[in-house]
Design a protein around this motif. Structure first.
Motif, PDB file in Angstrom:
ATOM      1  N   GLY A 287      14.890   8.936 -37.137  1.00 28.63           N
ATOM      2  CA  GLY A 287      14.758   7.487 -37.247  1.00 28.63           C
ATOM      3  C   GLY A 287      16.104   6.790 -37.259  1.00 28.63           C
ATOM      4  O   GLY A 287      16.268   5.724 -36.651  1.00 28.63           O
ATOM      5  N   ALA A 288      17.099   7.393 -37.928  1.00 27.74           N
ATOM      6  CA  ALA A 288      18.431   6.788 -37.989  1.00 27.74           C
ATOM      7  C   ALA A 288      19.095   6.761 -36.614  1.00 27.74           C
ATOM      8  O   ALA A 288      19.811   5.803 -36.276  1.00 27.74           O
ATOM      9  CB  ALA A 288      19.304   7.553 -38.983  1.00 27.74           C
ATOM     10  N   ILE A 289      18.871   7.789 -35.801  1.00 26.11           N
ATOM     11  CA  ILE A 289      19.442   7.809 -34.446  1.00 26.11           C
ATOM     12  C   ILE A 289      18.855   6.682 -33.613  1.00 26.11           C
ATOM     13  O   ILE A 289      19.576   5.956 -32.910  1.00 26.11           O
ATOM     14  CB  ILE A 289      19.196   9.180 -33.781  1.00 26.11           C
ATOM     15  CG1 ILE A 289      20.056  10.259 -34.447  1.00 26.11           C
ATOM     16  CG2 ILE A 289      19.504   9.115 -32.286  1.00 26.11           C
ATOM     17  CD1 ILE A 289      19.773  11.658 -33.957  1.00 26.11           C
ATOM     18  N   TYR A 290      17.540   6.498 -33.701  1.00 27.36           N
ATOM     19  CA  TYR A 290      16.900   5.402 -32.964  1.00 27.36           C
ATOM     20  C   TYR A 290      17.404   4.040 -33.465  1.00 27.36           C
ATOM     21  O   TYR A 290      17.690   3.135 -32.667  1.00 27.36           O
ATOM     22  CB  TYR A 290      15.387   5.479 -33.106  1.00 27.36           C
ATOM     23  CG  TYR A 290      14.718   6.408 -32.127  1.00 27.36           C
ATOM     24  CD1 TYR A 290      14.579   6.061 -30.791  1.00 27.36           C
ATOM     25  CD2 TYR A 290      14.199   7.631 -32.532  1.00 27.36           C
ATOM     26  CE1 TYR A 290      13.965   6.917 -29.891  1.00 27.36           C
ATOM     27  CE2 TYR A 290      13.571   8.491 -31.636  1.00 27.36           C
ATOM     28  CZ  TYR A 290      13.464   8.125 -30.309  1.00 27.36           C
ATOM     29  OH  TYR A 290      12.849   8.963 -29.413  1.00 27.36           O
ATOM     30  N   GLY A 291      17.508   3.879 -34.777  1.00 26.22           N
ATOM     31  CA  GLY A 291      17.951   2.605 -35.330  1.00 26.22           C
ATOM     32  C   GLY A 291      19.395   2.310 -35.008  1.00 26.22           C
ATOM     33  O   GLY A 291      19.735   1.183 -34.609  1.00 26.22           O
ATOM     34  N   TRP A 292      20.281   3.312 -35.161  1.00 23.72           N
ATOM     35  CA  TRP A 292      21.699   3.093 -34.903  1.00 23.72           C
ATOM     36  C   TRP A 292      21.957   2.814 -33.427  1.00 23.72           C
ATOM     37  O   TRP A 292      22.773   1.952 -33.079  1.00 23.72           O
ATOM     38  CB  TRP A 292      22.494   4.307 -35.353  1.00 23.72           C
ATOM     39  CG  TRP A 292      23.968   4.164 -35.136  1.00 23.72           C
ATOM     40  CD1 TRP A 292      24.857   3.436 -35.878  1.00 23.72           C
ATOM     41  CD2 TRP A 292      24.739   4.755 -34.074  1.00 23.72           C
ATOM     42  NE1 TRP A 292      26.120   3.545 -35.367  1.00 23.72           N
ATOM     43  CE2 TRP A 292      26.079   4.337 -34.256  1.00 23.72           C
ATOM     44  CE3 TRP A 292      24.413   5.590 -33.005  1.00 23.72           C
ATOM     45  CZ2 TRP A 292      27.092   4.744 -33.402  1.00 23.72           C
ATOM     46  CZ3 TRP A 292      25.434   5.986 -32.146  1.00 23.72           C
ATOM     47  CH2 TRP A 292      26.748   5.566 -32.354  1.00 23.72           C
ATOM     48  N   SER A 293      21.256   3.517 -32.539  1.00 30.02           N
ATOM     49  CA  SER A 293      21.456   3.288 -31.109  1.00 30.02           C
ATOM     50  C   SER A 293      20.973   1.909 -30.694  1.00 30.02           C
ATOM     51  O   SER A 293      21.564   1.279 -29.806  1.00 30.02           O
ATOM     52  CB  SER A 293      20.737   4.372 -30.292  1.00 30.02           C
ATOM     53  OG  SER A 293      19.342   4.358 -30.563  1.00 30.02           O
ATOM     54  N   SER A 294      19.905   1.408 -31.317  1.00 35.86           N
ATOM     55  CA  SER A 294      19.444   0.047 -31.004  1.00 35.86           C
ATOM     56  C   SER A 294      20.421  -1.000 -31.532  1.00 35.86           C
ATOM     57  O   SER A 294      20.470  -2.124 -31.010  1.00 35.86           O
ATOM     58  CB  SER A 294      18.054  -0.195 -31.584  1.00 35.86           C
ATOM     59  OG  SER A 294      18.059  -0.073 -33.000  1.00 35.86           O
TER      60      SER A 294
ATOM     61  N   LEU B 216      16.950  -1.599 -24.614  1.00 40.84           N
ATOM     62  CA  LEU B 216      15.862  -1.012 -25.398  1.00 40.84           C
ATOM     63  C   LEU B 216      15.208   0.141 -24.640  1.00 40.84           C
ATOM     64  O   LEU B 216      14.785   1.126 -25.248  1.00 40.84           O
ATOM     65  CB  LEU B 216      14.829  -2.081 -25.749  1.00 40.84           C
ATOM     66  CG  LEU B 216      15.251  -3.071 -26.846  1.00 40.84           C
ATOM     67  CD1 LEU B 216      14.261  -4.222 -26.949  1.00 40.84           C
ATOM     68  CD2 LEU B 216      15.369  -2.368 -28.193  1.00 40.84           C
ATOM     69  N   GLN B 217      15.128   0.017 -23.309  1.00 40.60           N
ATOM     70  CA  GLN B 217      14.611   1.134 -22.512  1.00 40.60           C
ATOM     71  C   GLN B 217      15.532   2.343 -22.626  1.00 40.60           C
ATOM     72  O   GLN B 217      15.062   3.493 -22.660  1.00 40.60           O
ATOM     73  CB  GLN B 217      14.490   0.710 -21.048  1.00 40.60           C
ATOM     74  CG  GLN B 217      13.296  -0.194 -20.759  1.00 40.60           C
ATOM     75  CD  GLN B 217      11.983   0.527 -20.988  1.00 40.60           C
ATOM     76  OE1 GLN B 217      11.158   0.104 -21.807  1.00 40.60           O
ATOM     77  NE2 GLN B 217      11.772   1.618 -20.296  1.00 40.60           N
ATOM     78  N   GLN B 218      16.821   2.116 -22.704  1.00 44.16           N
ATOM     79  CA  GLN B 218      17.751   3.228 -22.872  1.00 44.16           C
ATOM     80  C   GLN B 218      17.586   3.888 -24.233  1.00 44.16           C
ATOM     81  O   GLN B 218      17.752   5.104 -24.361  1.00 44.16           O
ATOM     82  CB  GLN B 218      19.187   2.736 -22.686  1.00 44.16           C
ATOM     83  CG  GLN B 218      19.504   2.299 -21.274  1.00 44.16           C
ATOM     84  CD  GLN B 218      20.944   1.853 -21.123  1.00 44.16           C
ATOM     85  OE1 GLN B 218      21.756   2.038 -22.019  1.00 44.16           O
ATOM     86  NE2 GLN B 218      21.266   1.259 -19.979  1.00 44.16           N
ATOM     87  N   VAL B 219      17.259   3.091 -25.257  1.00 43.46           N
ATOM     88  CA  VAL B 219      16.986   3.669 -26.577  1.00 43.46           C
ATOM     89  C   VAL B 219      15.779   4.595 -26.507  1.00 43.46           C
ATOM     90  O   VAL B 219      15.762   5.672 -27.113  1.00 43.46           O
ATOM     91  CB  VAL B 219      16.766   2.547 -27.613  1.00 43.46           C
ATOM     92  CG1 VAL B 219      16.322   3.130 -28.954  1.00 43.46           C
ATOM     93  CG2 VAL B 219      18.035   1.732 -27.800  1.00 43.46           C
TER      94      VAL B 219
END
Length: 262
Positions: A88-95, A255-258
């Motif tokens: 979850g942190a990877i998804y949040g940080w990348s966004s 967001l698509q890249q995330v």
């Protein structure tokens, strides 16, 4: 006193689903504690915890978790929980990276205008940021919500379970390559947004330099401060419509890249 049969079955099914629901909540917590806006320090911790539990509980019935092995012993469940937090942190940080380009653009424009010392405290990172960076940052957030970016972020969270099964996070080359690409795009976005205004300010510098050569008795250094601020602010306001349209096209692509991280 004996419980009714239906209530007993409900408690039994709930207790059986709690380990799985707990992992979903942990992934949701990792996302909401690092995601744009939700992960900011200005948002109370209890609010973020509430959002994490609420979103996880609402999405949980729609998840297809068949075939996903959820650990039953405490040690393996804790290991899986740490992996879920990290996912979850990877998804949040990348966004969050998509907004860093706006900060860089504000720094570039502010430096050229002479606003390098006009910093404000950003409560999210507890660091000083140039004034224009905060304006660009808030503008990006308004566009983010206007295009329902928060809905897209929740959709990414829901689809992440079909991409990364529970407790099966693996750091692969694709993840590192995608993160490197998103970090590189910070500089591209910053340059694209700052280039028109900085180009005008550079032209003003050239004109003022020519005037200083032809009329050396004029103190162009003092005049340049106010002139560049006025011209820079006018250029900034005239470029707002371009900036908004640029963000409307840019943020969905980011967001698509995330979503393609794993």
């Amino acid at each position: 006193m004996d419980l009714p049969v239906d209530l007993t079955q409900w408690f039994t099914s709930l207790s059986g689903a709690l380990p799985t629901l707990g992992l979903v909540v942990l992934r949701s917590s990792g996302l909401f504690f690092t995601a744009p806006l939700f992960g900011q320090d200005r948002v109370p911790v209890m609010v973020r915890v509430f959002f994490s539990i609420a979103i996880a509980s609402l999405i949980f019935p729609s998840l297809n978790l068949n075939g996903m092995a959820v650990p039953t012993d405490t040690l393996n469940w804790l290991i899986a929980g740490v992996l879920e937090l990290l996912t979850g942190a990877i998804y949040g940080w990348s966004s969050l990276l998509m907004f860093e380009g706006m900060i860089l653009a504000g720094q570039m424009v502010g430096l050229q205008m002479g606003f390098a010392q006009a910093n404000v405290l950003n409560p999210e990172s507890q660091t000083q940021r140039p004034l224009l960076s905060e304006i660009y940052y808030l503008l990006a957030f308004m566009v983010f919500f206007a295009i329902n970016g928060h809905h897209m972020l929740i959709l990414i969270f829901q689809k992440s379970f079909s991409i990364v099964p529970l407790g099966q996070l693996a750091i692969q080359d694709q993840l590192m390559a995608q993160l490197s690409l998103m970090v590189a795009q910070i500089f591209i976005v910053g340059l694209m947004l700052a280039a028109p205004i900085n180009g005008i300010l550079t032209l003003i510098d050239i004109i003022l330099g020519l005037i200083a050569r032809t009329a050396p008795q004029m103190n162009m250094l003092l005049l340049s401060f106010s002139i560049k601020i006025y011209i820079g602010l006018l250029s900034f306001f005239f470029a707002l419509s371009f900036t908004v349209e640029f963000l409307k096209d840019l943020l969905p692509d980011l967001l698509q890249q995330v979503m393609q991280l794993f």
